[in-house]
Design a protein around this motif. Structure first.
Motif, PDB file in Angstrom:
ATOM      1  N   HIS A  67       0.913  -1.347  -0.005  1.00 50.38           N
ATOM      2  CA  HIS A  67      -0.059  -0.029   0.029  1.00 50.38           C
ATOM      3  C   HIS A  67       0.805   1.264  -0.176  1.00 50.38           C
ATOM      4  CE1 HIS A  67      -3.556   2.191   1.949  1.00 50.38           C
ATOM      5  NE2 HIS A  67      -3.400   2.784   0.735  1.00 50.38           N
ATOM      6  N   SER A  68       0.633   2.055  -0.799  1.00 48.21           N
ATOM      7  CA  SER A  68       1.479   3.215  -1.021  1.00 48.21           C
ATOM      8  C   SER A  68       0.380   4.436  -0.985  1.00 48.21           C
ATOM      9  CB  SER A  68       1.947   3.632  -2.325  1.00 48.21           C
ATOM     10  OG  SER A  68       3.150   2.590  -2.371  1.00 48.21           O
ATOM     11  N   LEU A  69       0.730   5.614  -0.110  1.00 54.07           N
ATOM     12  CA  LEU A  69      -0.143   6.824  -0.136  1.00 54.07           C
ATOM     13  C   LEU A  69       0.629   8.068  -0.449  1.00 54.07           C
ATOM     14  CD1 LEU A  69      -2.400   8.409   1.514  1.00 54.07           C
ATOM     15  CD2 LEU A  69      -0.949   8.240   3.525  1.00 54.07           C
ATOM     16  N   ALA A  70      -0.069   8.685  -1.495  1.00 53.48           N
ATOM     17  CA  ALA A  70       0.316  10.066  -2.179  1.00 53.48           C
ATOM     18  C   ALA A  70      -0.520  10.999  -1.355  1.00 53.48           C
ATOM     19  CB  ALA A  70       0.363   9.803  -3.545  1.00 53.48           C
ATOM     20  N   VAL A  71       0.208  12.163  -1.043  1.00 54.18           N
ATOM     21  CA  VAL A  71      -0.681  13.394  -0.655  1.00 54.18           C
ATOM     22  C   VAL A  71      -0.600  14.484  -2.099  1.00 54.18           C
ATOM     23  CG1 VAL A  71      -0.928  15.391   0.676  1.00 54.18           C
ATOM     24  CG2 VAL A  71      -0.041  13.290   1.599  1.00 54.18           C
ATOM     25  N   VAL A  72      -1.880  14.880  -2.383  1.00 53.73           N
ATOM     26  CA  VAL A  72      -1.900  15.466  -3.791  1.00 53.73           C
ATOM     27  C   VAL A  72      -2.550  16.664  -3.497  1.00 53.73           C
ATOM     28  CG1 VAL A  72      -1.647  13.518  -5.278  1.00 53.73           C
ATOM     29  CG2 VAL A  72      -3.922  14.411  -4.392  1.00 53.73           C
ATOM     30  N   ALA A  73      -2.365  17.744  -4.337  1.00 52.86           N
ATOM     31  CA  ALA A  73      -2.929  19.204  -4.330  1.00 52.86           C
ATOM     32  C   ALA A  73      -4.492  19.093  -4.443  1.00 52.86           C
ATOM     33  CB  ALA A  73      -2.499  20.060  -5.378  1.00 52.86           C
ATOM     34  N   ALA A  74      -4.891  18.256  -5.181  1.00 47.97           N
ATOM     35  CA  ALA A  74      -6.260  18.251  -5.426  1.00 47.97           C
ATOM     36  C   ALA A  74      -6.863  16.866  -6.396  1.00 47.97           C
ATOM     37  CB  ALA A  74      -6.682  19.314  -6.199  1.00 47.97           C
ATOM     38  N   LEU A  75      -8.145  16.576  -6.041  1.00 47.91           N
ATOM     39  CA  LEU A  75      -8.565  15.560  -7.032  1.00 47.91           C
ATOM     40  C   LEU A  75      -9.571  16.093  -7.811  1.00 47.91           C
ATOM     41  CD1 LEU A  75      -8.698  12.781  -4.105  1.00 47.91           C
ATOM     42  CD2 LEU A  75      -7.473  12.672  -6.289  1.00 47.91           C
ATOM     43  N   ILE A  76     -10.249  15.299  -8.604  1.00 53.50           N
ATOM     44  CA  ILE A  76     -11.128  15.667  -9.788  1.00 53.50           C
ATOM     45  C   ILE A  76     -12.311  16.725  -9.393  1.00 53.50           C
ATOM     46  CG2 ILE A  76     -12.681  13.750  -9.674  1.00 53.50           C
ATOM     47  CD1 ILE A  76     -11.475  15.299 -12.959  1.00 53.50           C
ATOM     48  N   LYS A  77     -12.718  16.600  -8.215  1.00 51.21           N
ATOM     49  CA  LYS A  77     -13.767  17.570  -7.684  1.00 51.21           C
ATOM     50  C   LYS A  77     -13.332  17.868  -6.195  1.00 51.21           C
ATOM     51  CE  LYS A  77     -17.785  15.514 -10.070  1.00 51.21           C
ATOM     52  NZ  LYS A  77     -19.190  14.862  -9.658  1.00 51.21           N
ATOM     53  N   PRO A  78     -13.481  19.356  -6.009  1.00 50.61           N
ATOM     54  CA  PRO A  78     -13.143  19.738  -4.641  1.00 50.61           C
ATOM     55  C   PRO A  78     -13.562  19.139  -3.448  1.00 50.61           C
ATOM     56  CG  PRO A  78     -14.373  21.434  -5.957  1.00 50.61           C
ATOM     57  CD  PRO A  78     -14.244  20.387  -6.671  1.00 50.61           C
ATOM     58  N   GLU A  79     -14.819  18.300  -3.446  1.00 47.02           N
ATOM     59  CA  GLU A  79     -15.513  17.605  -2.621  1.00 47.02           C
ATOM     60  C   GLU A  79     -14.730  16.309  -2.317  1.00 47.02           C
ATOM     61  OE1 GLU A  79     -18.386  17.330  -5.849  1.00 47.02           O
ATOM     62  OE2 GLU A  79     -17.168  18.772  -4.947  1.00 47.02           O
ATOM     63  N   ILE A  80     -13.896  15.905  -3.232  1.00 50.84           N
ATOM     64  CA  ILE A  80     -13.375  14.601  -3.126  1.00 50.84           C
ATOM     65  C   ILE A  80     -12.178  14.397  -2.369  1.00 50.84           C
ATOM     66  CG2 ILE A  80     -12.611  12.584  -4.256  1.00 50.84           C
ATOM     67  CD1 ILE A  80     -14.626  12.980  -6.548  1.00 50.84           C
ATOM     68  N   HIS A  81     -11.911  13.976  -1.285  1.00 47.93           N
ATOM     69  CA  HIS A  81     -10.769  14.047  -0.305  1.00 47.93           C
ATOM     70  C   HIS A  81      -9.780  12.801  -0.586  1.00 47.93           C
ATOM     71  CE1 HIS A  81     -13.041  17.154   1.904  1.00 47.93           C
ATOM     72  NE2 HIS A  81     -13.771  16.468   1.943  1.00 47.93           N
ATOM     73  N   ILE A  82     -10.406  11.431  -0.966  1.00 38.76           N
ATOM     74  CA  ILE A  82      -9.573  10.358  -1.213  1.00 38.76           C
ATOM     75  C   ILE A  82      -9.787   9.514  -2.556  1.00 38.76           C
ATOM     76  CG2 ILE A  82      -8.944   9.870   1.248  1.00 38.76           C
ATOM     77  CD1 ILE A  82     -11.218   7.464  -0.399  1.00 38.76           C
ATOM     78  N   GLU A  83      -9.077   9.170  -3.028  1.00 37.95           N
ATOM     79  CA  GLU A  83      -9.252   8.009  -4.091  1.00 37.95           C
ATOM     80  C   GLU A  83      -8.336   6.829  -3.846  1.00 37.95           C
ATOM     81  OE1 GLU A  83      -9.161   7.842  -9.028  1.00 37.95           O
ATOM     82  OE2 GLU A  83      -9.079   9.931  -8.120  1.00 37.95           O
ATOM     83  N   LEU A  84      -8.764   5.893  -4.185  1.00 41.93           N
ATOM     84  CA  LEU A  84      -8.140   4.436  -4.043  1.00 41.93           C
ATOM     85  C   LEU A  84      -8.041   3.437  -5.196  1.00 41.93           C
ATOM     86  CD1 LEU A  84      -9.610   4.073  -0.410  1.00 41.93           C
ATOM     87  CD2 LEU A  84      -7.121   3.042  -0.878  1.00 41.93           C
ATOM     88  N   GLU A  85      -6.812   2.995  -5.443  1.00 41.10           N
ATOM     89  CA  GLU A  85      -6.688   2.130  -6.608  1.00 41.10           C
ATOM     90  C   GLU A  85      -6.236   0.722  -6.007  1.00 41.10           C
ATOM     91  OE1 GLU A  85      -4.020   3.344  -9.570  1.00 41.10           O
ATOM     92  OE2 GLU A  85      -5.131   5.045 -10.099  1.00 41.10           O
ATOM     93  N   GLY A  86      -6.649  -0.478  -6.884  1.00 36.27           N
ATOM     94  CA  GLY A  86      -6.171  -1.661  -6.181  1.00 36.27           C
ATOM     95  C   GLY A  86      -5.614  -2.360  -7.166  1.00 36.27           C
ATOM     96  N   TRP A  87      -4.964  -3.502  -6.721  1.00 36.53           N
ATOM     97  CA  TRP A  87      -4.517  -4.664  -7.850  1.00 36.53           C
ATOM     98  C   TRP A  87      -4.819  -5.868  -6.927  1.00 36.53           C
ATOM     99  CZ3 TRP A  87      -2.157  -0.080  -7.050  1.00 36.53           C
ATOM    100  CH2 TRP A  87      -1.570   0.483  -7.969  1.00 36.53           C
ATOM    101  N   ALA A  88      -5.535  -6.936  -7.816  1.00 35.19           N
ATOM    102  CA  ALA A  88      -5.914  -8.224  -7.126  1.00 35.19           C
ATOM    103  C   ALA A  88      -5.715  -9.209  -7.906  1.00 35.19           C
ATOM    104  CB  ALA A  88      -7.584  -7.963  -6.754  1.00 35.19           C
ATOM    105  N   ALA A  89      -5.390 -10.387  -7.184  1.00 37.06           N
ATOM    106  CA  ALA A  89      -4.880 -11.687  -7.892  1.00 37.06           C
ATOM    107  C   ALA A  89      -6.242 -12.430  -7.560  1.00 37.06           C
ATOM    108  CB  ALA A  89      -3.784 -12.406  -7.035  1.00 37.06           C
ATOM    109  N   VAL A  90      -6.856 -12.820  -8.913  1.00 34.99           N
ATOM    110  CA  VAL A  90      -8.159 -13.490  -9.041  1.00 34.99           C
ATOM    111  C   VAL A  90      -7.937 -14.686  -9.984  1.00 34.99           C
ATOM    112  CG1 VAL A  90      -9.386 -11.216  -8.774  1.00 34.99           C
ATOM    113  CG2 VAL A  90      -9.051 -12.057 -10.936  1.00 34.99           C
ATOM    114  N   ASP A  91      -8.739 -15.651  -9.808  1.00 33.64           N
ATOM    115  CA  ASP A  91      -8.877 -16.759 -10.733  1.00 33.64           C
ATOM    116  C   ASP A  91      -8.788 -16.397 -12.433  1.00 33.64           C
ATOM    117  OD1 ASP A  91      -9.060 -18.554  -8.569  1.00 33.64           O
ATOM    118  OD2 ASP A  91     -11.163 -18.629  -8.527  1.00 33.64           O
TER     119      ASP A  91
END
Length: 138
Positions: A111-135
């Motif tokens: 897990h990595s965390l990056a602090v950014v100046a802004a996301l796509i909308k001012p009311e959005i505080h966080i965004e999470l991406e993921g990678w998974a190993a599935v069948d």
């Protein structure tokens, strides 16, 4: 082994947060990349606080995993973007609430965390991406 294996070798310092340094993907699994999820409910309504947005984003990831017959145990890695340092405490609180349920033994994915100046909308505080190993799918 049907889920990813995670470990922290003693050749580097222990993780400074809730993550593992290394994760391997089991044979016969494929990597699936989960696009950035924000803190909205199933109707698209965005929560107000960073904590609730984090919980909702993680629940969205959980639902996407379930759609593939997978669970949070199949996560290999997460990447979090937090808008401004003021959102970090809320992110940590929300993550800890969900991680206590998902990883009760403390077997966390990378897990990595990056602090950014802004996301796509001012009311959005966080965004999470993921990678998974599935069948693997045919």
């Amino acid at each position: 082994m049907t889920t990813p294996t995670r470990w922290n070798p003693d050749t580097v310092a222990p993780p400074i947060g809730k993550y593992s340094h290394l994760t391997s993907v089991p044979e016969g699994k494929q990597l699936v990349f989960i696009a950035g999820q924000v803190g909205n409910d199933t109707d698209g309504v965005i929560a107000e606080s960073a904590e609730e947005q984090t919980v909702l984003a993680l629940r969205n990831i959980e639902r996407l995993l379930a759609s593939m017959g997978a669970t949070p145990a199949d996560l290999v890695r997460l990447l979090t973007f937090v808008s401004g340092t003021e959102s970090i405490p809320g992110f940590v609180a929300g993550r800890d609430r969900v991680f206590a349920e998902w990883f009760p033994e403390g077997d966390y994915p990378g897990h990595s965390l990056a602090v950014v100046a802004a996301l796509i909308k001012p009311e959005i505080h966080i965004e999470l991406e993921g990678w998974a190993a599935v069948d693997a799918r045919p």
